[in-house]
Motif scaffolding. Structure first.
Motif, PDB file in Angstrom:
ATOM      1  N   CYS A  64     -35.155 -48.698-114.582  1.00 51.37           N
ATOM      2  CA  CYS A  64     -34.066 -47.965-115.554  1.00 51.37           C
ATOM      3  C   CYS A  64     -32.829 -47.543-114.981  1.00 51.37           C
ATOM      4  CB  CYS A  64     -35.086 -46.733-115.941  1.00 51.37           C
ATOM      5  SG  CYS A  64     -35.258 -45.724-114.492  1.00 51.37           S
ATOM      6  N   THR A  65     -31.961 -47.050-116.031  1.00 52.35           N
ATOM      7  CA  THR A  65     -30.596 -46.601-115.406  1.00 52.35           C
ATOM      8  C   THR A  65     -30.634 -45.612-114.245  1.00 52.35           C
ATOM      9  OG1 THR A  65     -29.989 -46.754-117.907  1.00 52.35           O
ATOM     10  CG2 THR A  65     -28.541 -45.626-116.382  1.00 52.35           C
ATOM     11  N   LYS A  66     -31.678 -44.709-114.189  1.00 53.59           N
ATOM     12  CA  LYS A  66     -31.529 -43.736-113.086  1.00 53.59           C
ATOM     13  C   LYS A  66     -32.203 -44.608-111.930  1.00 53.59           C
ATOM     14  CE  LYS A  66     -32.787 -39.845-114.069  1.00 53.59           C
ATOM     15  NZ  LYS A  66     -33.361 -38.431-114.622  1.00 53.59           N
ATOM     16  N   GLN A  67     -32.925 -45.595-111.770  1.00 52.52           N
ATOM     17  CA  GLN A  67     -33.255 -46.263-110.697  1.00 52.52           C
ATOM     18  C   GLN A  67     -32.252 -47.100-110.202  1.00 52.52           C
ATOM     19  OE1 GLN A  67     -36.690 -48.471-112.295  1.00 52.52           O
ATOM     20  NE2 GLN A  67     -37.977 -47.127-111.154  1.00 52.52           N
ATOM     21  N   ILE A  68     -31.159 -47.444-110.972  1.00 50.09           N
ATOM     22  CA  ILE A  68     -30.234 -48.134-110.738  1.00 50.09           C
ATOM     23  C   ILE A  68     -29.098 -47.283-110.076  1.00 50.09           C
ATOM     24  CG2 ILE A  68     -28.342 -49.661-111.517  1.00 50.09           C
ATOM     25  CD1 ILE A  68     -29.975 -50.861-113.589  1.00 50.09           C
TER      26      ILE A  68
ATOM     27  N   ARG B 118     -30.129 -46.427-103.815  1.00 50.42           N
ATOM     28  CA  ARG B 118     -30.067 -46.036-102.233  1.00 50.42           C
ATOM     29  C   ARG B 118     -30.851 -44.963-101.756  1.00 50.42           C
ATOM     30  NH1 ARG B 118     -23.975 -47.960-100.215  1.00 50.42           N
ATOM     31  NH2 ARG B 118     -24.016 -49.965-100.998  1.00 50.42           N
ATOM     32  N   GLN B 119     -30.821 -43.885-102.381  1.00 48.98           N
ATOM     33  CA  GLN B 119     -31.388 -42.598-101.989  1.00 48.98           C
ATOM     34  C   GLN B 119     -32.986 -42.664-102.272  1.00 48.98           C
ATOM     35  OE1 GLN B 119     -28.524 -40.818-104.535  1.00 48.98           O
ATOM     36  NE2 GLN B 119     -30.239 -39.559-105.666  1.00 48.98           N
ATOM     37  N   LEU B 120     -33.111 -43.412-103.316  1.00 50.40           N
ATOM     38  CA  LEU B 120     -34.697 -43.400-103.629  1.00 50.40           C
ATOM     39  C   LEU B 120     -35.429 -44.243-102.550  1.00 50.40           C
ATOM     40  CD1 LEU B 120     -34.642 -44.621-107.471  1.00 50.40           C
ATOM     41  CD2 LEU B 120     -35.429 -42.532-106.439  1.00 50.40           C
ATOM     42  N   ARG B 121     -34.586 -45.230-101.792  1.00 46.37           N
ATOM     43  CA  ARG B 121     -35.175 -45.675-100.492  1.00 46.37           C
ATOM     44  C   ARG B 121     -35.570 -44.707 -99.483  1.00 46.37           C
ATOM     45  NH1 ARG B 121     -33.730 -51.481-101.052  1.00 46.37           N
ATOM     46  NH2 ARG B 121     -32.407 -51.749-102.986  1.00 46.37           N
ATOM     47  N   LEU B 122     -34.572 -43.662 -99.470  1.00 46.69           N
ATOM     48  CA  LEU B 122     -34.734 -42.594 -98.540  1.00 46.69           C
ATOM     49  C   LEU B 122     -35.941 -41.826 -98.755  1.00 46.69           C
ATOM     50  CD1 LEU B 122     -31.032 -41.700 -97.747  1.00 46.69           C
ATOM     51  CD2 LEU B 122     -32.438 -43.047 -96.183  1.00 46.69           C
ATOM     52  N   TRP B 123     -35.870 -41.045-100.046  1.00 45.66           N
ATOM     53  CA  TRP B 123     -36.983 -40.148-100.173  1.00 45.66           C
ATOM     54  C   TRP B 123     -37.978 -40.162-101.413  1.00 45.66           C
ATOM     55  CZ3 TRP B 123     -31.616 -38.093-100.055  1.00 45.66           C
ATOM     56  CH2 TRP B 123     -30.971 -38.100-101.170  1.00 45.66           C
ATOM     57  N   GLY B 124     -37.926 -41.571-101.808  1.00 48.61           N
ATOM     58  CA  GLY B 124     -38.709 -41.960-102.803  1.00 48.61           C
ATOM     59  C   GLY B 124     -38.629 -41.235-104.262  1.00 48.61           C
ATOM     60  N   ASP B 125     -39.410 -41.509-105.251  1.00 47.71           N
ATOM     61  CA  ASP B 125     -39.524 -41.134-106.604  1.00 47.71           C
ATOM     62  C   ASP B 125     -39.873 -39.621-106.556  1.00 47.71           C
ATOM     63  OD1 ASP B 125     -38.772 -43.636-107.711  1.00 47.71           O
ATOM     64  OD2 ASP B 125     -40.799 -44.163-108.086  1.00 47.71           O
ATOM     65  N   HIS B 126     -40.870 -39.234-105.756  1.00 50.67           N
ATOM     66  CA  HIS B 126     -41.251 -37.886-105.816  1.00 50.67           C
ATOM     67  C   HIS B 126     -40.138 -36.976-105.135  1.00 50.67           C
ATOM     68  CE1 HIS B 126     -42.437 -39.804-102.060  1.00 50.67           C
ATOM     69  NE2 HIS B 126     -42.586 -38.412-101.388  1.00 50.67           N
TER      70      HIS B 126
ATOM     71  N   VAL C 122     -41.940 -36.545 -92.397  1.00 51.13           N
ATOM     72  CA  VAL C 122     -40.938 -36.414 -91.382  1.00 51.13           C
ATOM     73  C   VAL C 122     -40.023 -37.548 -91.533  1.00 51.13           C
ATOM     74  CG1 VAL C 122     -40.377 -36.253 -88.782  1.00 51.13           C
ATOM     75  CG2 VAL C 122     -42.294 -35.035 -89.798  1.00 51.13           C
ATOM     76  N   HIS C 123     -40.508 -38.923 -91.902  1.00 48.58           N
ATOM     77  CA  HIS C 123     -39.892 -40.190 -91.568  1.00 48.58           C
ATOM     78  C   HIS C 123     -39.446 -40.440 -90.075  1.00 48.58           C
ATOM     79  CE1 HIS C 123     -39.476 -40.492 -96.099  1.00 48.58           C
ATOM     80  NE2 HIS C 123     -39.172 -39.263 -95.887  1.00 48.58           N
ATOM     81  N   SER C 124     -40.248 -40.257 -89.153  1.00 45.80           N
ATOM     82  CA  SER C 124     -40.326 -40.825 -87.878  1.00 45.80           C
ATOM     83  C   SER C 124     -39.990 -42.236 -87.608  1.00 45.80           C
ATOM     84  CB  SER C 124     -41.386 -40.134 -87.020  1.00 45.80           C
ATOM     85  OG  SER C 124     -41.076 -40.621 -85.776  1.00 45.80           O
ATOM     86  N   ASP C 125     -38.886 -42.390 -86.977  1.00 36.52           N
ATOM     87  CA  ASP C 125     -38.661 -43.743 -86.498  1.00 36.52           C
ATOM     88  C   ASP C 125     -39.437 -44.656 -85.815  1.00 36.52           C
ATOM     89  OD1 ASP C 125     -36.357 -43.814 -88.231  1.00 36.52           O
ATOM     90  OD2 ASP C 125     -35.105 -43.026 -86.554  1.00 36.52           O
ATOM     91  N   ASP C 126     -40.139 -43.776 -84.778  1.00 35.66           N
ATOM     92  CA  ASP C 126     -41.029 -44.181 -83.769  1.00 35.66           C
ATOM     93  C   ASP C 126     -42.289 -44.116 -84.094  1.00 35.66           C
ATOM     94  OD1 ASP C 126     -40.837 -41.600 -83.365  1.00 35.66           O
ATOM     95  OD2 ASP C 126     -40.489 -41.806 -81.058  1.00 35.66           O
ATOM     96  N   THR C 127     -42.792 -44.319 -85.119  1.00 40.94           N
ATOM     97  CA  THR C 127     -44.213 -43.809 -85.617  1.00 40.94           C
ATOM     98  C   THR C 127     -45.159 -44.931 -85.151  1.00 40.94           C
ATOM     99  OG1 THR C 127     -43.732 -42.810 -87.522  1.00 40.94           O
ATOM    100  CG2 THR C 127     -45.972 -43.663 -87.437  1.00 40.94           C
ATOM    101  N   ILE C 128     -46.086 -44.595 -84.306  1.00 39.16           N
ATOM    102  CA  ILE C 128     -47.387 -45.488 -83.918  1.00 39.16           C
ATOM    103  C   ILE C 128     -48.414 -45.665 -85.013  1.00 39.16           C
ATOM    104  CG2 ILE C 128     -49.214 -45.876 -82.151  1.00 39.16           C
ATOM    105  CD1 ILE C 128     -47.606 -44.364 -80.194  1.00 39.16           C
TER     106      ILE C 128
END
Length: 534
Positions: A8-12, A16-24, A176-182
């Motif tokens: 949809c228009t909003k997804q377009i 970029r930010q949806l990739r960071l914090w998602g739809d929710h 948290v979106h930690s980069d070094d998640t095990i």
């Protein structure tokens, strides 16, 4: 292509930010409400960085009129707007950036009058942001918001120096979106379904193709089984000797009767991946110390009808950990990418996802029982139950942030060798403002006024140091530099601090990523940033 698969228009627009914090996260942002006090260059830069990603609504409080100085630093005003309401003109231009965002302004009465009348409802906002607000007004506002438990972001620019101070009574970080998640694979305490699946695989009867695409997680677990059987142990290899023996057994599994001479000269990527991922996948599964602290937090142990739902979920996870989890958190339900075929990967992923679903259902039941026990059904649970899955998935990383309140900061410890000293010197400028109703170096009447202001600023510093003249050479240079600035607002500094402050506001609204704790100082002279705790 089906209609459902067409973005949809909003997804377009927000891709970029949806990739960071998602739809929710985007939904949370679009329902967010922010109050900005001060529509100067810094304030408008903050709102610009919130309006563009789709903030729900904002309210500007500013009784000032547009001046010629604003036109030199604020891109949202124009010389033709001089003597017009600064709140109104900036609000109109900011809302043009994103039609989905609703903005209103209050230019009468002033923020001081609003606080004195105590009739304005600040509790309607997710976060309140101030931009270069005077110290007297800030202290009154900070005390008021602390009582209401509304987060406060204090942004400031002063020449080449920029600061952000966060005051929050209690903030919950869900993702948290930690980069070094095990990865949560639990090879030391494996899932029963995973063990059964691995035991069903006979290495000797594998075809060449099956052996080449055997997932590295299965290779590691098979190797671990053989190592534990050989050393009569239930633990993971710990010493260097044990790890060397473990690798030898892994190398033995690498050889297969179906390979010809040419194959044996090649590196088997899946086995090489198994060796490479030993440090991150062959680790002891334990309960993180941060989660132990949450479990022992008073808010978790003493639930009541007024307790935030966050603590109900934490308590439910605690009950699961103590019972069905046998000391462990709910399974995360994620499997990292690995060199294998699609069928094998999906089988493993399904095992972990099914266990994660079962664990989540148990936590959900505990959660419902707690809500019922404390008479919190049915309204709130309908909203909160959708979050239980997110809580379980991120259980290992849940955090609570509690900062100190913004009171009198005369106790600040001077550290002249770091950017923290800029913050303490800015506090001296605030004390100067309290006494003279202007900042040092501001509105200079003649050349001697600069020296007079500097002397007065040093005198204020001596009073804080119990009358002792302890002004170091470094600190004196800082004070001289601040006097030269004269509280000037540079757009480049405002843009940077504005972007950083907006980022912190988004963290608070979405409950994703960890906010600063609790003070950020940007030094534009050296191009450096420090975060420290007051």
């Amino acid at each position: 292509m089906s209609k459902s698969s067409i973005p949809c228009t909003k997804q377009i627009q927000y891709d970029r930010q949806l990739r960071l914090w998602g739809d929710h996260g985007q939904r949370a942002l679009e329902s967010g409400r922010v109050c900005l006090i001060g529509a100067n260059a810094l304030g408008t830069e903050i709102l610009k960085s919130l309006v563009l990603p789709g903030l729900g609504s904002f309210t500007i409080i500013d009784h000032q009129l547009v001046t010629i100085d604003d036109c030199g630093s604020n891109f949202f005003v124009h010389p033709s707007m001089i003597d017009q309401s600064r709140a109104r003109v900036t609000c109109e231009l900011l809302t043009q950036l994103n039609p989905d965002v609703h903005g209103i302004y209050i230019d009468k009465p002033s923020i001081d009058d609003l606080l004195q009348q105590n009739t304005f409802d600040f509790s309607q906002f997710n976060v309140v942001i101030t931009a270069n607000l005077s110290i007297n007004t800030l202290n009154i506002l900070a005390r008021h918001l602390w009582i209401l438990k509304i987060p406060l972001l204090v942004a400031r620019t002063y020449g080449f120096i920029g600061t952000i101070r966060l005051q929050v009574f209690e903030h919950y970080v869900i993702e948290v979106h930690s980069d070094d998640t095990i990865p949560d694979l639990r090879l030391d305490r494996p899932l029963i379904t995973f063990v059964n699946y691995c035991n069903s695989i006979d290495f000797k009867s594998l075809t060449r193709e099956e052996h080449l695409h055997l997932p590295s997680i299965i290779i590691l677990f098979k190797t671990l089984q053989l190592w534990q059987e050989q050393y009569n142990s239930k633990n993971l290899p710990q010493t260097r000797l044990e790890k060397d023996e473990f690798r030898k057994i892994l190398d033995q599994l690498l050889h297969h009767s179906a390979y010809d001479t040419h194959d044996k000269e090649k590196l088997l990527e899946n086995f090489e991946e198994a060796k490479r991922t030993i440090p991150s996948r062959l680790v002891k599964t334990h309960l993180p110390s941060t989660i132990k602290d949450l479990f022992q937090d008073r808010s978790c142990l003493e639930l009541s009808h007024q307790t935030n739902l966050f603590w109900f979920v934490i308590h439910a996870i605690k009950l699961f950990t103590e019972n069905e989890g046998q000391g462990l958190l709910p399974v995360r339900g994620e499997v990292p990418d690995m060199i294998t075929n699609t069928i094998s990967y999906i089988k493993i992923l399904k095992i972990y996802q099914e266990q994660a679903t079962k664990d989540c259902e148990i936590v959900n039941k505990y959660f419902f029982d707690l809500l019922q026990k404390y008479n919190r059904l049915p309204d709130e649970c309908i909203i909160a139950c959708d979050l239980v899955e997110t809580y379980c998935k991120n259980a290992a990383f849940l955090r609570v942030l509690r900062t100190t309140a913004i009171n009198s900061e005369n106790y600040l410890i001077d550290e002249t060798e770091s950017n923290r000293s800029w913050y303490t010197c800015l506090h001296l400028c605030d004390l100067f403002y309290e006494k003279f109703r202007r900042y040092p170096g501001e509105f200079l009447s003649d050349e001697t006024q600069f020296e007079t202001d500097l002397i007065d600023l040093k005198q204020i510093n001596r009073k804080l140091d119990s009358g002792k003249d302890l002004t170091s050479d470094s600190k004196q240079k800082f004070l001289e530099e601040l006097c030269r600035y004269g509280a000037s607002e540079l757009h480049s500094i405002a843009a940077l601090i504005g972007g950083c402050c907006a980022q912190e506001a988004i963290k608070l609204i979405t409950h994703q990523y960890v906010p600063i704790d609790n003070t950020l100082v940007y030094n534009g002279i050296e191009q450096s940033i420090n975060v420290f705790k007051l």
